[in-house]
Design a protein around this motif. Structure first.
Motif, PDB file in Angstrom:
ATOM      1  N   SER A 178       0.846  -1.191   0.000  1.00 53.18           N
ATOM      2  CA  SER A 178       0.000   0.000   0.000  1.00 53.18           C
ATOM      3  C   SER A 178       0.880   1.240   0.000  1.00 53.18           C
ATOM      4  O   SER A 178       1.561   1.531   0.988  1.00 53.18           O
ATOM      5  CB  SER A 178      -0.919   0.007   1.227  1.00 53.18           C
ATOM      6  N   LEU A 179       0.862   1.971  -1.119  1.00 52.59           N
ATOM      7  CA  LEU A 179       1.685   3.174  -1.281  1.00 52.59           C
ATOM      8  C   LEU A 179       0.807   4.377  -1.609  1.00 52.59           C
ATOM      9  O   LEU A 179       1.243   5.308  -2.280  1.00 52.59           O
ATOM     10  CB  LEU A 179       2.710   2.951  -2.405  1.00 52.59           C
ATOM     11  N   SER A 180      -0.408   4.401  -1.152  1.00 55.06           N
ATOM     12  CA  SER A 180      -1.367   5.445  -1.529  1.00 55.06           C
ATOM     13  C   SER A 180      -1.016   6.795  -0.909  1.00 55.06           C
ATOM     14  O   SER A 180      -0.243   6.887   0.050  1.00 55.06           O
ATOM     15  CB  SER A 180      -2.780   5.048  -1.107  1.00 55.06           C
ATOM     16  N   LYS A 181      -1.586   7.837  -1.500  1.00 53.24           N
ATOM     17  CA  LYS A 181      -1.473   9.214  -0.992  1.00 53.24           C
ATOM     18  C   LYS A 181      -0.015   9.669  -0.905  1.00 53.24           C
ATOM     19  O   LYS A 181       0.437  10.229   0.086  1.00 53.24           O
ATOM     20  CB  LYS A 181      -2.158   9.353   0.373  1.00 53.24           C
ATOM     21  N   ASN A 182       0.739   9.393  -1.963  1.00 56.38           N
ATOM     22  CA  ASN A 182       2.104   9.877  -2.081  1.00 56.38           C
ATOM     23  C   ASN A 182       2.239  10.624  -3.405  1.00 56.38           C
ATOM     24  O   ASN A 182       1.234  11.068  -3.967  1.00 56.38           O
ATOM     25  CB  ASN A 182       3.087   8.703  -1.989  1.00 56.38           C
TER      26      ASN A 182
END
Length: 946
Positions: free
Chosen positions: A100-104
Motif C-alpha cells: 500500500s503506497l497510496s497518498k504519495n
C-alpha cells in the motif's frame, strides 16, 4: 552513502550468490527495501529508520513481518509524501501480501512485474501521480490477487481486455483517471468480484449485457463517464447488489423492471442522465434503499405513493425532473428520512405537514408551484439545517417559530409572495449562515435581533417593502460576506460600524431612501457606485456628491433684552440701536479672533511645509534620472540617504544630483504598499521605482535592509528583479527592472487589449507563475499579494511576478492588519487571512494561484459586482464542474482554439488549489509538476521510462 551504494551494487551484481547463502530471506528483504528506498525522495525523512546494516527490516516504519517466517508480509507507506519511481527492489519481497503506497507522489508508469509477486493479495497505489497506459500484460500476471486500487492517478488509454484473467480479484478500483474506450467484456468474467469502481473517467459506449455473470457483485460505480444507451434488462439479476451508482453519464430510456428484485440494494444513484418516463410503483419493492437519487433526468408524472414503503430511506433526491401533482402523504411513514430534494419540478398543492414532522436535516423544494402558508410547528425538529422553499407561490407571514430552529444554517424563502414583517424571533436561529428573503412583499423594519446570528455570512433582504434604518447590530456579524438590502424603502444613515466587518465582499443598498455620508475604510473605499445608486440623500466620493459642510448657527447675545415678549416697535428704539452696536462689537471681535487664529494657522502650516520640503529634499535619493519624470529641487548632500544598487558600481547614479519628486505623469499604478513609477536613468536604462507609503510601519533600517537584500538576491526568469533600494527614515524606494509588456490584468480584462491571449500563452503564464512561486517558497519567501495586476509580461510574453515578499518589510504588521492593507487583492485572499489565530503559510500563495488560474482560464475577475449581486468565480466554476459543464467556464474568446483535455485538468487543478482548508491544497512544487504532466504527458512517460 558510499556504503549504501556499494551494498546496492553488490546486491544487483551477485544476486545469484545470495540464493546460496545461509539465510537468504533476511538479505533479500533488507536489500530489496534499500534498493526501493534508493529510488525515492523522502522529504519528511519518514524512512530514516531503514538502515541497510540491520539484519532484518521487521522493526522499520511501515513494515510488518510474518511472525513465523520473519519475512516482510506488509509494506504500508500511505501518506508519507514520498516521490520518485516504484523501483524493482520490491520484487525481492517474495512473501509480501499487502503493498500500500497510496497518498504519495510516486510518478512514472505502471510496471507489470508487481503482480508477479506470488504472495501478493492487496495492491493499493491510489492517489499518486502515476501516468501512461495500464500495460496490456498487467492483469495477465495475476496470481491470487484479491484487491487492486489504481484510483486517483493519471492513467490513460483503455482498460486492458485481459482484465478477466484475475479470477480471484474481489475489488477493482480504477476511478478518477483518464481511461477511455468501452467497458471490456472481460470484466464480466470476474466471478469473484464484489466491488467495481470505474467512476470519473472517460469511458464510452453501452453497458454490455452479461453483468449478471458477476453473481458476487455488491457494489458498482460507473459515475462520471460518457456511457450511453439503456440499462441492461437483466441488471436486476445481480441479487446481492447493495450499491449501484451510474450518475453523470448519457444513459437514457426507462428503468428496467428487473430492478425491483434488488431487495438488498441500499443505494441507487442514476442522477444526471437522460432517463424518462414515470418512476414505477415497484420502486417500493426495493425495501432496503437508504439513498435514492434520480435527480437531473427527464422523469415525469406523479410521485408514486409506494415511496412510502421505503421505511429505511434516508436520502430522497428527485430534483430537476418534470414531476407534477402533490406530494404523496405516504412519505410520512419514512421515519428515517434526513434529506429530501424536490427542487426544480412542477409540484403543486400545499406544503405537506410531514415535512416538519419528520426529523429532517435538509428540506429542498425550490422552484416548484407550491402555494398556501408556511406552517412551522411551535416545537419543530431540532436537527433541521437547510430549508429552501424559494421560487414558489407561498403567501402569508414568516412564522415566528422559525427562531426555534436552533440548528438551521441555510434559510431561503425568496421569490414567494410572503408579507408582513420579519419576525423578531429570527434572531433565535443562532446557527444561520445564509438568510435569503428577497423578492417578497415583506414590510416593516429590519429586526436588530438579526445581530444575534453570529455565524451569518449572507444576508439578502432585497426587493421587498422594508422601511426604517439599517440596524447597527449588523456590525456584530463578523462573518458577513454579502449584504443585499437593495430595492426597499430604507431610510437613515449607513451605520458607521459596518466598515469594521473583516470579510465583507458585497454591500448593496441601491434603490432606497438612505441619506448622509458614506462611511470610509476597508471595503467602503472600493465599493462599486452601482451598489449605492438611487439614494439621492447619500454623499461622498463613491457617489460623486460632496457632503455639505457643517456651519454652526450664530449665537446672538442681547444683555439689554430681559423681556420675553418685546414690543413690536422696539427694533427702532434708541435702546435697540445701542443693542445693535453691542452685537456688531461682539461680531467684530469674533471675526478678528477667527482671522488671527487662521493667520496663525497659515503661518504654522507654511513653516511646517517648509521644514517637510527641506527634509524631503534632504532625504530624497541622489539618482540621476530623466527630467521627464522629475520636478527639480535643490542639490543635496549624498550622505542624506543610503542608496544601494545590487549590481555594484553604476555611474548613472551620481551623488549631489537633483532629488526626484516622481511625477504623476509617470505613475504606472498604485497598490497596497505604494505607488510605482516608470523612469529612465540618464544612460537610457528604464527602471520601475516603487515609492513605499508605509514608512511608519517599517520597524527599523536594519530590518528593512536585511529583508530587501534578501529579495535582491532572488533571481528567476519569471520574477521581476529587484535592482536596488534607497533608504531614509521618512522615504523608502525600491528599484526594479522595468517590464514592458503590461500586466496580465490588462491583457485579460482591459477593452483596449488588442491581442487575445492564446491557450499556449495562458498555459505558459500559469506554468511560469507556478515555477516562480516554487522558487520563492524554496527560499522561504511568501508572496502574500499574488494577483493578475502583479504579473507582468515581457516583450516575448513571458510572465514576471512582482511585488513578492514586500509584507516582510513591515514586521510590525500582523496578518489581520495585512489583510486590510491588501484589499486590492479581493478574491485572491485565502480564508485564513481573516482569522487572527491561524498561521499564514505558503498555502496562502497556493490559494491565490488557484484563483489566478481560474481567472486566466475563464477570462473573468475573481469577484464580479453586479447591480444586485456579487459573483465569486470560484463558486461558479465549482458548481459548473459538479454539474458536468465545466467547459462552459472557459473564456469564450478561446472557443474552438484550445484542447479541452488540457484545459479542463488545469481548471480542476485551480479549484484544488482554492480548497478552503489549507492542508487540502497541494504544495506549489506539486502544482508545477502536475502542470508539466498536463502539458506533455507522453514526454513525461518516456522520461520516466528512460
Amino acid at each position: 552513502m558510499r556504503s549504501l551504494l556499494l551494498r546496492i551494487v553488490s546486491f544487483l551484481l551477485f544476486l545469484p550468490l545470495l540464493a546460496e547463502s545461509r539465510n537468504p530471506a533476511l538479505n533479500d528483504d533488507v536489500l530489496g527495501l534499500i534498493v526501493f528506498k534508493a529510488d525515492l525522495r523522502d522529504p519528511d525523512s519518514k524512512l530514516v529508520s531503514w538502515n541497510e546494516d540491520d539484519d532484518d527490516p521487521c522493526h522499520w516504519i511501515g513494515v510488518k513481518c510474518d511472525p513465523k517466517t520473519n519475512r516482510v508480509a506488509e509494506l504500508s507507506l500511505d501518506g508519507f509524501s514520498l516521490s520518485g519511481k516504484i523501483g524493482r527492489g520490491l520484487l525481492q519481497l517474495q512473501s509480501l501480501r499487502t503493498l500500500s503506497l497510496s497518498k504519495n507522489n510516486f510518478s512514472g508508469s505502471l510496471s507489470s512485474d508487481l503482480l508477479r509477486l506470488e504472495s501478493l493479495r492487496n495492491l493499493d497505489l491510489s492517489e499518486n501521480k502515476l501516468s501512461g497506459p495500464i500495460p496490456d500484460d498487467f492483469f495477465g500476471q495475476c496470481r491470487f490477487i484479491g484487491a487492486i486500487s489504481l484510483a486517483k492517478n493519471a492513467f490513460s488509454g483503455v482498460i486492458p481486455p485481459n482484465v478477466g484473467s484475475c479470477s480471484t480479484l474481489a475489488a477493482l478500483d480504477l476511478s478518477s483517471n483518464r481511461l477511455s474506450g468501452s467497458l471490456p467484456a472481460g470484466l464480466w468474467s470476474l466471478n469473484a468480484l464484489r466491488s467495481l469502481d470505474l467512476s470519473d473517467n472517460a469511458l464510452v459506449g453501452e453497458i454490455p449485457v452479461g453483468i449478471t455473470k458477476i453473481y458476487n457483485l455488491r457494489s458498482i460505480s460507473l459515475r462520471g463517464n460518457r456511457l450511453s444507451g439503456h440499462l441492461p434488462d437483466d441488471i436486476g439479476d445481480c441479487l446481492l447488489l447493495k450499491s449501484l451508482d451510474l450518475g453523470g453519464n448519457l444513459l437514457s430510456g426507462s428503468l428496467p423492471e428487473s430492478m425491483q428484485k434488488l431487495s438488498t440494494c441500499t443505494s441507487l444513484s442514476l442522477s444526471s442522465n437522460s432517463f424518462t418516463g414515470e418512476v414505477p410503483s415497484w420502486i417500493g419493492e426495493m425495501k432496503s434503499l437508504e439513498t435514492l437519487d434520480l435527480s437531473r433526468n427527464g422523469f415525469s408524472g406523479q410521485l408514486p405513493s409506494s415511496l412510502g414503503d421505503l421505511q429505511l430511506l434516508k436520502e430522497l433526491k428527485l430534483s430537476s425532473n418534470h414531476f407534477m401533482g402533490s406530494f404523496p402523504e405516504s412519505l410520512s411513514s419514512c421515519k428515517s428520512l434526513s434529506v429530501v430534494d424536490f427542487n426544480q419540478n412542477s409540484l403543486t398543492g400545499n406544503l405537506p405537514s410531514w415535512v416538519f414532522a419528520l426529523d429532517l436535516q435538509q428540506i429542498l423544494i425550490s422552484e416548484n408551484k407550491l402555494h398556501g402558508s408556511i406552517e412551522i410547528p411551535s416545537s419543530p425538529a431540532s436537527t433541521l439545517q437547510v430549508l429552501d422553499l424559494s421560487s414558489n407561490a407561498f403567501s402569508g407571514s414568516i412564522p415566528e417559530s422559525v427562531g426555534k430552529l436552533k440548528s438551521l444554517e441555510f434559510l431561503d424563502l425568496s421569490g414567494n409572495r410572503l408579507n408582513g414583517s420579519i419576525p423578531l424571533e429570527v434572531g433565535g436561529a443562532v446557527s444561520l449562515k445564509e438568510l435569503r428573503l428577497e423578492k417578497n412583499s415583506l414590510s416593516g423594519g429590519i429586526p436588530t435581533q438579526i445581530g444575534n446570528c453570529s455565524s451569518l455570512a449572507t444576508l439578502d433582504l432585497s426587493q421587498n417593502n422594508l422601511t426604517g434604518p439599517i440596524p447597527p447590530s449588523l456590525a456584530n456579524l463578523t462573518n458577513l460576506q454579502v449584504i443585499n438590502l437593495s430595492r426597499n424603502r430604507l431610510t437613515g444613515n449607513i451605520p458607521k460600524q459596518l466598515p469594521d466587518l473583516p470579510h465583507l465582499l458585497s454591500f448593496n443598498i441601491s434603490h432606497n431612501l438612505l441619506s448622509g455620508a458614506i462611511p470610509s475604510g476597508s471595503f467602503f473605499n472600493t465599493i462599486p457606485p452601482s451598489s449605492l445608486s438611487d439614494n439621492p440623500g447619500l454623499c461622498g466620493s463613491a457617489v460623486h456628491r460632496s457632503c455639505p459642510a457643517f456651519v454652526p448657527k450664530p449665537i446672538v447675545l442681547n444683555p439689554n433684552n430681559s423681556s420675553p415678549n418685546p414690543s413690536s416697535d422696539s427694533t427702532f428704539s434708541p435702546a435697540s440701536l445701542h443693542h445693535k452696536k453691542i452685537i456688531l462689537s461682539i461680531s467684530a471681535l469674533i471675526a478678528i479672533g477667527a482671522a488671527a487664529i487662521i493667520a496663525l494657522g497659515v503661518i504654522t502650516i507654511t513653516i511646517l511645509n517648509f521644514r517637510v520640503r527641506a527634509s524631503a529634499s534632504q532625504s530624497a535619493p541622489a539618482l540621476a534620472l530623466s527630467d521627464d519624470c522629475l520636478s527639480q529641487s535643490p542639490s543635496t548632500d549624498a550622505s542624506s540617504g543610503k542608496l544601494v544598487m545590487f549590481a555594484g558600481g553604476v555611474p548613472e547614479f551620481s551623488a549631489g544630483a537633483h532629488a526626484p519628486l516622481l511625477s504623476k505623469d509617470c505613475e504606472l499604478g498604485r497598490g497596497g504598499f505604494g505607488a510605482v513609477y516608470k523612469t529612465v536613468l540618464r544612460d537610457g536604462w528604464p527602471v520601475a521605482i516603487k515609492k513605499l507609503t508605509v514608512s511608519s510601519s517599517v520597524k527599523s533600517q536594519e530590518d528593512f535592509e536585511r529583508e530587501v537584500k534578501k529579495l535582491g538576491k532572488v533571481r528567476h526568469p519569471n520574477l521581476v528583479t529587484l535592482e536596488g533600494y534607497y533608504w531614509t527614515p521618512s522615504l523608502q524606494l525600491l528599484i526594479f527592472e522595468f517590464v514592458s509588456g503590461g500586466s496580465l490584468y490588462e491583457h485579460l480584462h482591459e477593452s483596449h487589449a488588442t491581442n487575445v491571449l492564446s491557450w499556449q500563452e495562458r498555459f505558459d503564464i500559469i506554468l511560469g507563475t507556478a515555477k516562480s512561486l516554487e522558487h520563492l517558497h524554496r527560499l522561504d519567501i511568501i508572496h502574500y499579494n499574488l494577483k493578475s495586476t502583479n504579473i507582468l509580461l515581457d516583450g516575448s510574453g513571458e510572465p514576471k511576478v512582482g511585488d513578492y515578499g514586500l509584507a516582510k518589510l513591515l514586521p510590525v504588521l500582523d496578518h489581520y492588519v495585512l489583510s486590510s492593507k491588501l484589499q486590492s487583492a479581493l478574491g485572491y485572499m485565502a480564508p485564513e487571512f481573516a482569522c487572527r489565530t491561524v498561521k499564514i503559510t505558503e498555502k496562502c500563495d497556493v490559494y491565490a494561484f488557484g484563483m489566478l488560474v481560474l481567472e486566466i482560464m475563464a477570462g473573468k475577475r475573481p469577484v464580479e459586482y453586479m447591480e444586485d449581486d456579487v459573483v465569486v468565480l470560484r463558486d461558479v466554476v465549482r458548481g459548473a464542474l459538479e454539474e458536468g459543464r465545466v467547459e462552459e467556464c472557459v473564456d469564450g474568446r478561446l472557443c474552438g482554439k484550445l484542447p479541452l483535455e488540457e484545459a479542463i485538468p488545469v481548471i480542476k487543478l485551480g479549484l484544488i488549489c482554492t480548497s478552503q482548508v489549507p492542508s487540502n491544497r497541494p504544495d506549489i512544487g506539486e502544482v508545477a509538476n502536475m502542470l508539466e504532466l498536463i502539458r506533455c504527458p507522453q514526454d513525461s512517460q518516456e522520461e520516466e521510462l528512460a
